[in-house]
Design an enzyme around this catalytic site. Structure first.
Site, PDB file in Angstrom:
ATOM      1  N   THR A 151     -27.370  -2.368 -12.575  1.00  0.00           N
ATOM      2  CA  THR A 151     -28.112  -2.073 -13.936  1.00  0.00           C
ATOM      3  C   THR A 151     -29.353  -2.924 -14.179  1.00  0.00           C
ATOM      4  O   THR A 151     -29.330  -3.730 -13.352  1.00  0.00           O
ATOM      5  CB  THR A 151     -27.127  -2.679 -15.084  1.00  0.00           C
ATOM      6  OG1 THR A 151     -27.760  -2.733 -16.350  1.00  0.00           O
ATOM      7  CG2 THR A 151     -26.604  -4.143 -14.561  1.00  0.00           C
ATOM      8  N   ASP A 152     -30.043  -2.603 -15.009  1.00  0.00           N
ATOM      9  CA  ASP A 152     -31.308  -3.374 -15.259  1.00  0.00           C
ATOM     10  C   ASP A 152     -31.135  -4.725 -15.892  1.00  0.00           C
ATOM     11  O   ASP A 152     -31.954  -5.471 -15.945  1.00  0.00           O
ATOM     12  CB  ASP A 152     -32.379  -2.519 -15.983  1.00  0.00           C
ATOM     13  CG  ASP A 152     -32.023  -2.273 -17.548  1.00  0.00           C
ATOM     14  OD1 ASP A 152     -30.787  -2.449 -17.750  1.00  0.00           O
ATOM     15  OD2 ASP A 152     -32.500  -1.489 -18.311  1.00  0.00           O
ATOM     16  N   GLU A 153     -29.925  -4.825 -16.387  1.00  0.00           N
ATOM     17  CA  GLU A 153     -29.665  -6.037 -17.297  1.00  0.00           C
ATOM     18  C   GLU A 153     -29.645  -7.211 -16.186  1.00  0.00           C
ATOM     19  O   GLU A 153     -29.562  -8.556 -16.580  1.00  0.00           O
ATOM     20  CB  GLU A 153     -28.201  -6.155 -17.896  1.00  0.00           C
ATOM     21  CG  GLU A 153     -28.332  -5.008 -19.053  1.00  0.00           C
ATOM     22  CD  GLU A 153     -27.444  -5.232 -20.009  1.00  0.00           C
ATOM     23  OE1 GLU A 153     -26.728  -6.214 -20.161  1.00  0.00           O
ATOM     24  OE2 GLU A 153     -27.054  -4.121 -20.660  1.00  0.00           O
ATOM     25  N   TYR A 186     -21.441 -10.022 -18.535  1.00  0.00           N
ATOM     26  CA  TYR A 186     -21.705  -8.866 -17.827  1.00  0.00           C
ATOM     27  C   TYR A 186     -22.632  -8.716 -16.743  1.00  0.00           C
ATOM     28  O   TYR A 186     -22.509  -8.535 -15.690  1.00  0.00           O
ATOM     29  CB  TYR A 186     -21.648  -7.611 -18.690  1.00  0.00           C
ATOM     30  CG  TYR A 186     -22.098  -6.610 -18.132  1.00  0.00           C
ATOM     31  CD1 TYR A 186     -21.406  -5.544 -17.365  1.00  0.00           C
ATOM     32  CD2 TYR A 186     -23.431  -5.906 -18.491  1.00  0.00           C
ATOM     33  CE1 TYR A 186     -21.961  -4.453 -16.799  1.00  0.00           C
ATOM     34  CE2 TYR A 186     -23.946  -4.597 -17.863  1.00  0.00           C
ATOM     35  CZ  TYR A 186     -23.030  -4.156 -17.298  1.00  0.00           C
ATOM     36  OH  TYR A 186     -23.658  -2.804 -16.591  1.00  0.00           O
ATOM     37  N   LYS A 229     -22.668  -8.305 -12.608  1.00  0.00           N
ATOM     38  CA  LYS A 229     -23.185  -7.250 -11.965  1.00  0.00           C
ATOM     39  C   LYS A 229     -24.330  -7.922 -10.902  1.00  0.00           C
ATOM     40  O   LYS A 229     -24.440  -7.466  -9.857  1.00  0.00           O
ATOM     41  CB  LYS A 229     -24.065  -6.356 -12.715  1.00  0.00           C
ATOM     42  CG  LYS A 229     -23.087  -5.410 -13.622  1.00  0.00           C
ATOM     43  CD  LYS A 229     -22.172  -4.533 -12.783  1.00  0.00           C
ATOM     44  CE  LYS A 229     -22.990  -3.420 -12.263  1.00  0.00           C
ATOM     45  NZ  LYS A 229     -22.075  -2.212 -11.661  1.00  0.00           N
TER      46      LYS A 229
HETATM   47  P1  NAD Z   1     -17.713   3.016 -18.165  1.00  0.00           P
HETATM   48  O1  NAD Z   1     -17.287   1.550 -18.858  1.00  0.00           O
HETATM   49  O2  NAD Z   1     -17.886   4.206 -19.179  1.00  0.00           O
HETATM   50  O3  NAD Z   1     -16.685   3.382 -17.088  1.00  0.00           O
HETATM   51  C1  NAD Z   1     -16.323   2.509 -16.221  1.00  0.00           C
HETATM   52  C2  NAD Z   1     -15.324   3.080 -15.337  1.00  0.00           C
HETATM   53  O4  NAD Z   1     -14.647   2.265 -14.460  1.00  0.00           O
HETATM   54  C3  NAD Z   1     -13.764   3.523 -16.270  1.00  0.00           C
HETATM   55  O5  NAD Z   1     -13.497   4.797 -15.830  1.00  0.00           O
HETATM   56  C4  NAD Z   1     -13.043   2.345 -15.939  1.00  0.00           C
HETATM   57  O6  NAD Z   1     -11.497   3.073 -16.175  1.00  0.00           O
HETATM   58  C5  NAD Z   1     -13.090   1.882 -14.374  1.00  0.00           C
HETATM   59  N1  NAD Z   1     -12.709   0.767 -14.015  1.00  0.00           N
HETATM   60  C6  NAD Z   1     -12.946  -0.218 -14.714  1.00  0.00           C
HETATM   61  N2  NAD Z   1     -12.222  -1.253 -14.168  1.00  0.00           N
HETATM   62  C7  NAD Z   1     -11.773  -0.807 -13.038  1.00  0.00           C
HETATM   63  C8  NAD Z   1     -10.897  -1.538 -11.884  1.00  0.00           C
HETATM   64  N3  NAD Z   1     -10.563  -2.521 -11.820  1.00  0.00           N
HETATM   65  N4  NAD Z   1     -10.739  -0.542 -10.591  1.00  0.00           N
HETATM   66  C9  NAD Z   1     -10.944   0.942 -10.809  1.00  0.00           C
HETATM   67  N5  NAD Z   1     -11.639   1.562 -11.839  1.00  0.00           N
HETATM   68  C10 NAD Z   1     -12.074   0.526 -12.890  1.00  0.00           C
HETATM   69  O7  NAD Z   1     -18.897   2.694 -17.551  1.00  0.00           O
HETATM   70  P2  NAD Z   1     -20.240   3.699 -17.212  1.00  0.00           P
HETATM   71  O8  NAD Z   1     -21.262   3.135 -18.232  1.00  0.00           O
HETATM   72  O9  NAD Z   1     -19.939   4.819 -16.730  1.00  0.00           O
HETATM   73  O10 NAD Z   1     -21.243   2.624 -16.008  1.00  0.00           O
HETATM   74  C11 NAD Z   1     -20.919   3.023 -14.441  1.00  0.00           C
HETATM   75  C12 NAD Z   1     -21.559   2.031 -13.576  1.00  0.00           C
HETATM   76  O11 NAD Z   1     -23.018   2.279 -14.075  1.00  0.00           O
HETATM   77  C13 NAD Z   1     -21.230   0.519 -13.809  1.00  0.00           C
HETATM   78  O12 NAD Z   1     -21.315  -0.148 -12.647  1.00  0.00           O
HETATM   79  C14 NAD Z   1     -22.552  -0.082 -14.863  1.00  0.00           C
HETATM   80  O13 NAD Z   1     -22.556  -1.288 -14.536  1.00  0.00           O
HETATM   81  C15 NAD Z   1     -23.612   1.009 -14.493  1.00  0.00           C
HETATM   82  N6  NAD Z   1     -24.668   1.234 -15.256  1.00  0.00           N
HETATM   83  C16 NAD Z   1     -24.204   1.574 -16.576  1.00  0.00           C
HETATM   84  C17 NAD Z   1     -25.389   2.016 -17.437  1.00  0.00           C
HETATM   85  C18 NAD Z   1     -25.174   2.538 -18.731  1.00  0.00           C
HETATM   86  O14 NAD Z   1     -25.927   2.660 -19.717  1.00  0.00           O
HETATM   87  N7  NAD Z   1     -23.850   3.023 -19.018  1.00  0.00           N
HETATM   88  C19 NAD Z   1     -26.695   1.749 -17.109  1.00  0.00           C
HETATM   89  C20 NAD Z   1     -26.898   1.163 -15.714  1.00  0.00           C
HETATM   90  C21 NAD Z   1     -26.062   1.048 -14.960  1.00  0.00           C
HETATM   91  O1  DAU Z   2     -29.352  -1.402 -19.401  1.00  0.00           O
HETATM   92  C1  DAU Z   2     -28.111  -1.018 -18.983  1.00  0.00           C
HETATM   93  C2  DAU Z   2     -26.826  -1.226 -19.642  1.00  0.00           C
HETATM   94  O2  DAU Z   2     -26.926  -0.650 -20.833  1.00  0.00           O
HETATM   95  C3  DAU Z   2     -25.700  -1.196 -18.952  1.00  0.00           C
HETATM   96  O3  DAU Z   2     -25.614  -1.998 -17.688  1.00  0.00           O
HETATM   97  C4  DAU Z   2     -24.464  -1.524 -19.974  1.00  0.00           C
HETATM   98  O4  DAU Z   2     -23.289  -1.204 -19.179  1.00  0.00           O
HETATM   99  C5  DAU Z   2     -24.403  -0.568 -20.820  1.00  0.00           C
HETATM  100  O5  DAU Z   2     -23.333  -0.757 -21.970  1.00  0.00           O
HETATM  101  C6  DAU Z   2     -25.908  -0.816 -21.710  1.00  0.00           C
HETATM  102  O6  DAU Z   2     -25.732  -2.246 -22.424  1.00  0.00           O
HETATM  103  P1  DAU Z   2     -26.468  -2.569 -23.712  1.00  0.00           P
HETATM  104  O7  DAU Z   2     -25.831  -3.713 -24.192  1.00  0.00           O
HETATM  105  O8  DAU Z   2     -27.856  -2.094 -23.680  1.00  0.00           O
HETATM  106  O9  DAU Z   2     -25.560  -1.271 -24.466  1.00  0.00           O
HETATM  107  P2  DAU Z   2     -24.798  -1.112 -25.892  1.00  0.00           P
HETATM  108  O10 DAU Z   2     -24.872   0.333 -26.275  1.00  0.00           O
HETATM  109  O11 DAU Z   2     -23.961  -2.154 -25.972  1.00  0.00           O
HETATM  110  O12 DAU Z   2     -26.184  -1.504 -26.961  1.00  0.00           O
HETATM  111  C7  DAU Z   2     -27.362  -1.024 -26.889  1.00  0.00           C
HETATM  112  C8  DAU Z   2     -28.333  -1.696 -28.081  1.00  0.00           C
HETATM  113  O13 DAU Z   2     -27.576  -1.713 -29.230  1.00  0.00           O
HETATM  114  C9  DAU Z   2     -28.208  -3.470 -27.536  1.00  0.00           C
HETATM  115  O14 DAU Z   2     -29.661  -3.873 -27.946  1.00  0.00           O
HETATM  116  C10 DAU Z   2     -27.306  -3.794 -28.701  1.00  0.00           C
HETATM  117  C11 DAU Z   2     -27.286  -3.017 -29.931  1.00  0.00           C
HETATM  118  N1  DAU Z   2     -26.093  -2.525 -30.590  1.00  0.00           N
HETATM  119  C12 DAU Z   2     -24.917  -2.079 -30.037  1.00  0.00           C
HETATM  120  C13 DAU Z   2     -23.881  -1.969 -30.775  1.00  0.00           C
HETATM  121  C14 DAU Z   2     -22.246  -1.652 -30.040  1.00  0.00           C
HETATM  122  C15 DAU Z   2     -26.159  -2.622 -31.978  1.00  0.00           C
HETATM  123  O15 DAU Z   2     -27.348  -2.976 -32.733  1.00  0.00           O
HETATM  124  N2  DAU Z   2     -24.968  -2.304 -32.857  1.00  0.00           N
HETATM  125  C16 DAU Z   2     -23.868  -2.151 -31.959  1.00  0.00           C
HETATM  126  O16 DAU Z   2     -22.859  -1.974 -32.863  1.00  0.00           O
END
Ligand code: NAD
Ligand code: DAU
Length: 365
Positions: free
Chosen positions: A129-131, A155, A159
């Site tokens: 992730t970019d985080e 988190y 990562k």
């Molecule tokens: P998600 O939370 O939707 O899905 C995560 C999946 O991993 C789920 O299906 C969960 O059951 C599984 N999981 C959790 N713990 C586990 C374990 N111990 N063993 C096996 N499976 C397990 O996540 P996502 O949004 O699909 O993200 C996927 C990957 O991409 C992550 O590594 C996240 O850090 C990265 N990522 C996500 C975003 C985003 O915006 N969603 C952006 C950048 C990177």
């Molecule tokens: O940047 C990549 C990341 O993006 C991934 O690594 C994470 O797994 C993914 O969850 C996401 O993280 P964020 O914290 O940016 O996503 P989230 O959807 O939780 O929140 C997006 C933005 O919205 C953040 O600035 C917090 C804000 N927010 C979130 C929630 C849940 C609100 O304002 N209200 C809310 O209820």
């Protein structure tokens, strides 16, 4: 290729599988997923019966499970999506984040290191992730692959730790790894506690739309299929040992994004826009809330010719329509753990009511 996809029943993992399993019938795909609150077998239900797909339910942090899956399926590529991913949950309790994201990644790396001795192209692709880079101010340049790690949340710290382990296994043991660090994804099958699905579903149900702080925090949005194409391009053509940043280049302030979703919901349902926008509530901020993310993907574009294919307004409407036409999936994600989380995260949060909010810690540089 035999491809092990961890977290394959989650948001991005399931989109990856739904795209690639039908596209590559000669490759076999195995999803390994613990099916936490974020994982859903319905997300890969369309692949049931495909000869080149199997779902294994199990925990990546459990060495015996990982060994069994590796010995049975003998993967030569691992695409590692599995993680605990919700920043707010990591603030409430970081323990599971360290277990899955750090220990789980280590177990997978160990399994590859001990088994990948012979011939053949192999790859451990780590989806990050970019985080890990921390927070940008409004005028800062976007994150590059050389930006210093500076994670804010548990988190992001977990990562970052997993990224370091993956690169250490390359330097120390020569494991053929690649890493992608991506910005915020959106699209079908995202768990309904993240901002975009939460806003869509609450707006459809006439519930309040919670916006943290002032709503001026900014995220760089990328449609999930564009992210999956980037991951596949890196697996196919990326250089082992290298990291690639992936970003959508679609920066939006949270409040603007929430308003856009409200307007789209009004258009798609015929309900008055003012009624939906009237549901917006500014609530107490996330502690340590990163101010802005922006990702520079020029390395990926130049080296591998990747570029996002879709733009935010059209893909956001597509995403909204997906949630409207998949009520069974939505219902299957609700109840139990989801309801408990919604109560815990929002009931105690102070309502700010207006556009005035506070920022905690180092959010603006
Ligand atoms: P998600 O939370 O939707 O899905 C995560 C999946 O991993 C789920 O299906 C969960 O059951 C599984 N999981 C959790 N713990 C586990 C374990 N111990 N063993 C096996 N499976 C397990 O996540 P996502 O949004 O699909 O993200 C996927 C990957 O991409 C992550 O590594 C996240 O850090 C990265 N990522 C996500 C975003 C985003 O915006 N969603 C952006 C950048 C990177
Ligand atoms: O940047 C990549 C990341 O993006 C991934 O690594 C994470 O797994 C993914 O969850 C996401 O993280 P964020 O914290 O940016 O996503 P989230 O959807 O939780 O929140 C997006 C933005 O919205 C953040 O600035 C917090 C804000 N927010 C979130 C929630 C849940 C609100 O304002 N209200 C809310 O209820």
């Amino acid at each position: 290729m035999r491809i092990l996809v961890t977290g394959g029943a989650g948001f991005i993992g399931s989109n990856f599988l739904n795209m690639l399993v039908p596209r590559y019938p000669a490759h076999s795909f195995v999803a390994l997923d613990k099916l936490t609150y974020a994982g859903n077998p319905l997300s890969v239900a369309d692949l049931e019966g495909a000869k080149n797909f199997a779902l294994e339910v199990g925990d990546i942090a459990d060495a015996d499970t990982v060994a069994r899956v590796f010995d049975q399926h003998r993967p030569d590529v691992v695409v590692h999506f599995a993680a605990e991913t919700h920043v707010d949950r990591s603030i409430v309790d970081p323990t599971e984040f360290v277990r899955t994201n750090v220990v789980g990644t280590l177990q997978l790396l160990n399994a590859c290191k001990t088994r990948w001795k012979g011939e053949g192209p192999r790859r451990f692709h780590h989806v990050s992730t970019d985080e890990v880079y921390g927070s940008l101010g409004d005028d800062d340049p976007a994150f590059t692959e050389d930006t210093r790690y500076d994670p804010s949340s548990p988190y992001a710290a977990s990562k970052a730790s997993s990224d370091h382990l993956v690169r250490a296994f390359h330097r120390t043991y020569g494991l053929p790894i690649t890493v992608t660090n991506c910005s915020n994804n959106y699209g079908p099958r995202q768990a309904p506690e993240k901002l975009i699905p939460l806003t869509i579903l609450n707006a459809l149900d006439g519930r309040e739309l919670p916006v943290y702080g002032t709503g001026r925090n900014c995220r760089d949005w990328l449609y999930v299929e564009d992210h999956c194409e980037a991951v596949w391009a890196v697996i196919e053509r990326g250089v082992p040992g290298r990291t690639y940043n992936v970003g959508g280049g679609e920066e939006r302030r949270n409040i603007d994004l929430v308003r856009t979703i409200g307007q789209l919901v009004a258009e798609e349902t015929g309900r008055p826009e003012a009624e939906i926008l009237g549901l917006i509530r500014f609530v107490e901020d996330r502690p340590g809330h990163d101010w802005r993310y922006a990702v520079d993907s020029s390395k990926l574009r130049a080296e591998l010719g990747w570029a996002p294919r879709v733009e935010l307004p059209a893909a956001l409407r597509r995403t909204l329509r997906w949630y409207m036409s998949n009520p069974a999936w939505v219902e299957s994600m609700r109840g139990g753990e989801h309801d408990r989380w919604m109560e815990k995260n929002y009931e105690g949060r102070q309502q700010l009511g207006s556009a005035a909010g506070t920022h905690h810690g180092r959010t603006e540089r």
